[in-house]
Design a protein around this motif. Structure first.
Motif, PDB file in Angstrom:
ATOM      1  N   PRO A  53       0.760  -1.242  -0.073  1.00 50.55           N
ATOM      2  CA  PRO A  53       0.043  -0.007   0.270  1.00 50.55           C
ATOM      3  C   PRO A  53       1.007   1.233   0.134  1.00 50.55           C
ATOM      4  O   PRO A  53       2.052   1.152   0.310  1.00 50.55           O
ATOM      5  N   PRO A  54       0.404   2.419  -0.175  1.00 55.06           N
ATOM      6  CA  PRO A  54       1.097   3.649  -0.291  1.00 55.06           C
ATOM      7  C   PRO A  54       1.507   4.092   1.232  1.00 55.06           C
ATOM      8  O   PRO A  54       0.622   3.784   2.162  1.00 55.06           O
ATOM      9  N   LEU A  55       2.838   4.496   1.211  1.00 55.98           N
ATOM     10  CA  LEU A  55       3.175   4.799   2.459  1.00 55.98           C
ATOM     11  C   LEU A  55       2.858   6.117   2.942  1.00 55.98           C
ATOM     12  O   LEU A  55       3.085   7.057   2.115  1.00 55.98           O
ATOM     13  N   PRO A  56       2.255   6.609   4.246  1.00 55.64           N
ATOM     14  CA  PRO A  56       2.051   8.025   4.558  1.00 55.64           C
ATOM     15  C   PRO A  56       3.020   8.884   4.403  1.00 55.64           C
ATOM     16  O   PRO A  56       4.248   8.490   4.954  1.00 55.64           O
ATOM     17  N   GLY A  57       2.849  10.074   3.570  1.00 53.82           N
ATOM     18  CA  GLY A  57       4.017  10.985   3.733  1.00 53.82           C
ATOM     19  C   GLY A  57       5.032  10.786   2.707  1.00 53.82           C
ATOM     20  O   GLY A  57       5.490  11.742   2.348  1.00 53.82           O
ATOM     21  N   LEU A  58       4.854   9.469   1.676  1.00 51.89           N
ATOM     22  CA  LEU A  58       5.824   9.035   0.854  1.00 51.89           C
ATOM     23  C   LEU A  58       5.434   8.972  -0.507  1.00 51.89           C
ATOM     24  O   LEU A  58       6.027   8.773  -1.392  1.00 51.89           O
ATOM     25  N   SER A  59       4.138   9.014  -0.519  1.00 49.25           N
ATOM     26  CA  SER A  59       3.339   8.632  -1.781  1.00 49.25           C
ATOM     27  C   SER A  59       2.813   9.887  -2.583  1.00 49.25           C
ATOM     28  O   SER A  59       2.154   9.636  -3.671  1.00 49.25           O
ATOM     29  N   ARG A  60       3.101  10.978  -2.187  1.00 44.80           N
ATOM     30  CA  ARG A  60       2.130  12.038  -2.686  1.00 44.80           C
ATOM     31  C   ARG A  60       3.217  13.259  -2.714  1.00 44.80           C
ATOM     32  O   ARG A  60       3.714  13.807  -1.594  1.00 44.80           O
ATOM     33  N   PHE A  61       3.544  13.750  -3.912  1.00 48.75           N
ATOM     34  CA  PHE A  61       4.388  14.824  -3.821  1.00 48.75           C
ATOM     35  C   PHE A  61       4.233  15.593  -5.132  1.00 48.75           C
ATOM     36  O   PHE A  61       4.153  14.805  -6.205  1.00 48.75           O
ATOM     37  N   PRO A  62       5.040  16.830  -5.471  1.00 53.05           N
ATOM     38  CA  PRO A  62       5.088  17.394  -6.859  1.00 53.05           C
ATOM     39  C   PRO A  62       6.516  16.703  -7.661  1.00 53.05           C
ATOM     40  O   PRO A  62       7.346  16.280  -6.902  1.00 53.05           O
ATOM     41  N   GLU A  63       6.434  16.680  -8.972  1.00 50.40           N
ATOM     42  CA  GLU A  63       7.596  16.569  -9.562  1.00 50.40           C
ATOM     43  C   GLU A  63       7.561  17.415 -10.884  1.00 50.40           C
ATOM     44  O   GLU A  63       6.543  17.676 -11.416  1.00 50.40           O
ATOM     45  N   LEU A  64       8.686  17.564 -11.415  1.00 51.48           N
ATOM     46  CA  LEU A  64       8.731  18.475 -12.589  1.00 51.48           C
ATOM     47  C   LEU A  64       9.993  17.961 -13.390  1.00 51.48           C
ATOM     48  O   LEU A  64      11.260  17.604 -12.799  1.00 51.48           O
TER      49      LEU A  64
ATOM     50  N   SER B 190      16.392  15.577 -16.839  1.00 50.42           N
ATOM     51  CA  SER B 190      16.386  15.871 -14.902  1.00 50.42           C
ATOM     52  C   SER B 190      15.026  15.690 -14.923  1.00 50.42           C
ATOM     53  O   SER B 190      14.246  15.803 -15.601  1.00 50.42           O
ATOM     54  N   LEU B 191      14.868  15.245 -13.302  1.00 48.08           N
ATOM     55  CA  LEU B 191      13.651  15.151 -12.853  1.00 48.08           C
ATOM     56  C   LEU B 191      13.717  15.679 -11.583  1.00 48.08           C
ATOM     57  O   LEU B 191      14.519  15.341 -10.541  1.00 48.08           O
ATOM     58  N   ASP B 192      12.848  16.572 -11.121  1.00 48.98           N
ATOM     59  CA  ASP B 192      12.992  17.467  -9.957  1.00 48.98           C
ATOM     60  C   ASP B 192      11.603  16.802  -8.921  1.00 48.98           C
ATOM     61  O   ASP B 192      10.511  16.892  -9.234  1.00 48.98           O
ATOM     62  N   ALA B 193      12.025  16.353  -7.668  1.00 55.04           N
ATOM     63  CA  ALA B 193      11.013  15.842  -6.825  1.00 55.04           C
ATOM     64  C   ALA B 193      11.051  16.325  -5.444  1.00 55.04           C
ATOM     65  O   ALA B 193      12.258  16.555  -4.898  1.00 55.04           O
ATOM     66  N   ALA B 194      10.017  16.524  -4.801  1.00 55.69           N
ATOM     67  CA  ALA B 194       9.918  16.994  -3.418  1.00 55.69           C
ATOM     68  C   ALA B 194      10.387  15.791  -2.275  1.00 55.69           C
ATOM     69  O   ALA B 194      10.075  15.827  -1.041  1.00 55.69           O
ATOM     70  N   SER B 195      10.342  14.653  -2.863  1.00 53.03           N
ATOM     71  CA  SER B 195      10.366  13.265  -1.875  1.00 53.03           C
ATOM     72  C   SER B 195      11.933  12.814  -2.187  1.00 53.03           C
ATOM     73  O   SER B 195      12.313  12.447  -3.212  1.00 53.03           O
ATOM     74  N   ARG B 196      12.432  13.149  -0.957  1.00 51.99           N
ATOM     75  CA  ARG B 196      13.956  12.331  -0.716  1.00 51.99           C
ATOM     76  C   ARG B 196      14.022  11.023  -1.071  1.00 51.99           C
ATOM     77  O   ARG B 196      15.139  10.507  -1.820  1.00 51.99           O
ATOM     78  N   LEU B 197      13.298  10.107  -0.497  1.00 51.45           N
ATOM     79  CA  LEU B 197      13.278   8.595  -0.888  1.00 51.45           C
ATOM     80  C   LEU B 197      13.069   8.323  -2.309  1.00 51.45           C
ATOM     81  O   LEU B 197      13.833   7.507  -3.092  1.00 51.45           O
ATOM     82  N   THR B 198      12.114   9.209  -3.038  1.00 54.39           N
ATOM     83  CA  THR B 198      11.913   8.952  -4.221  1.00 54.39           C
ATOM     84  C   THR B 198      13.315   9.180  -5.163  1.00 54.39           C
ATOM     85  O   THR B 198      13.843   8.325  -6.094  1.00 54.39           O
ATOM     86  N   VAL B 199      13.994  10.505  -4.948  1.00 57.13           N
ATOM     87  CA  VAL B 199      15.063  10.907  -5.398  1.00 57.13           C
ATOM     88  C   VAL B 199      16.244   9.822  -5.343  1.00 57.13           C
ATOM     89  O   VAL B 199      16.827   9.358  -6.303  1.00 57.13           O
TER      90      VAL B 199
END
Length: 229
Positions: free
Chosen positions: A53-64, A82-91
């Motif tokens: 399942p999605p993890l709270p606080g880690l599954s919803r964020f902006p990306e560019l 390049s891909l910019d994201a607001a999630s440290r774990l995703t990066v």
């Protein structure tokens, strides 16, 4: 995962200008002799492994992302400068396991009551070359599905992405989603240094703009990709 409130901003460039910015071993895909570069702000939700399942606080964020279009062994796909994201774990995960050029950024995406999407992104200091985007956008026309052979179809209907690792070996990641349901768009952009941060100079002409409210997609694990045609 689900992508929300996407703005596609596209500019045509000379093929040699795009090829010079690509890693060795792959060439741009062309439409009527031109390469295309896109800046695409959006936000995502439901980011997760298909068995969890999605993890709270880690599954919803902006990306560019800053992207162009390439082809390998007859298979058209996307290459991300390049891909910019607001999630440290995703990066971290995307860089470590998929060899994608992710950068951590401070970002905000908010839809106002009049339909405008207010979007801000500033790459964090030390994450990579400084890059910023600030503006707002919205749809302004009827929804449509791109006709095969059209420019809109060339720019959006792509079902794999390509990435190169530190050894210059190329990888392909398959993705799946339904046809894009696009709308004409308008945008007011106060700042956009995303392309310049990757060594790409965009033309002074206005970009081609499209909006998509939502796209559900899935992705598979990477696999080796052959050389381009």
């Amino acid at each position: 995962m689900v992508w929300h409130d996407l703005l596609f901003m596209h500019w045509p460039l000379e093929p040699r200008a795009v090829e010079a910015a690509l890693p060795p071993g792959i060439k741009p895909d062309l439409y009527e002799g031109r390469a295309w570069v896109g800046v695409v702000p959006f936000w995502m939700s439901g980011v997760r492994h298909r068995l969890h399942p999605p993890l709270p606080g880690l599954s919803r964020f902006p990306e560019l992302n800053l992207r162009t279009y390439v082809v390998s062994q007859g298979r058209p796909g996307v290459y991300f400068f390049s891909l910019d994201a607001a999630s440290r774990l995703t990066v971290w995960g995307a860089r470590r396991f998929f060899h994608l050029n992710y950068f951590l950024a401070r970002m905000r995406a908010r839809r106002s009551t009049d339909g405008w999407v207010e979007y801000r992104s500033a790459r964090r200091e030390g994450a990579g070359p400084a890059a910023r985007f600030a503006g707002r956008y919205r749809d302004v026309g009827a929804e449509f599905v791109a006709r095969p052979g059209s420019l809109e179809h060339f720019l959006t209907e792509r079902y794999c992405l390509y990435a190169a690792d530190a050894r210059a070996l190329w990888w392909r990641c398959e993705i799946h989603h339904g046809p894009w349901r696009l709308r004409p768009a308008e945008a007011e952009v106060g700042q956009n240094t995303m392309a310049g941060a990757s060594g790409i100079r965009l033309p002074a002409t206005p970009p081609l703009l499209h909006f998509a409210a939502r796209q559900d997609m899935v992705a598979w694990w990477k696999r080796p990709a052959g050389g381009p045609e």
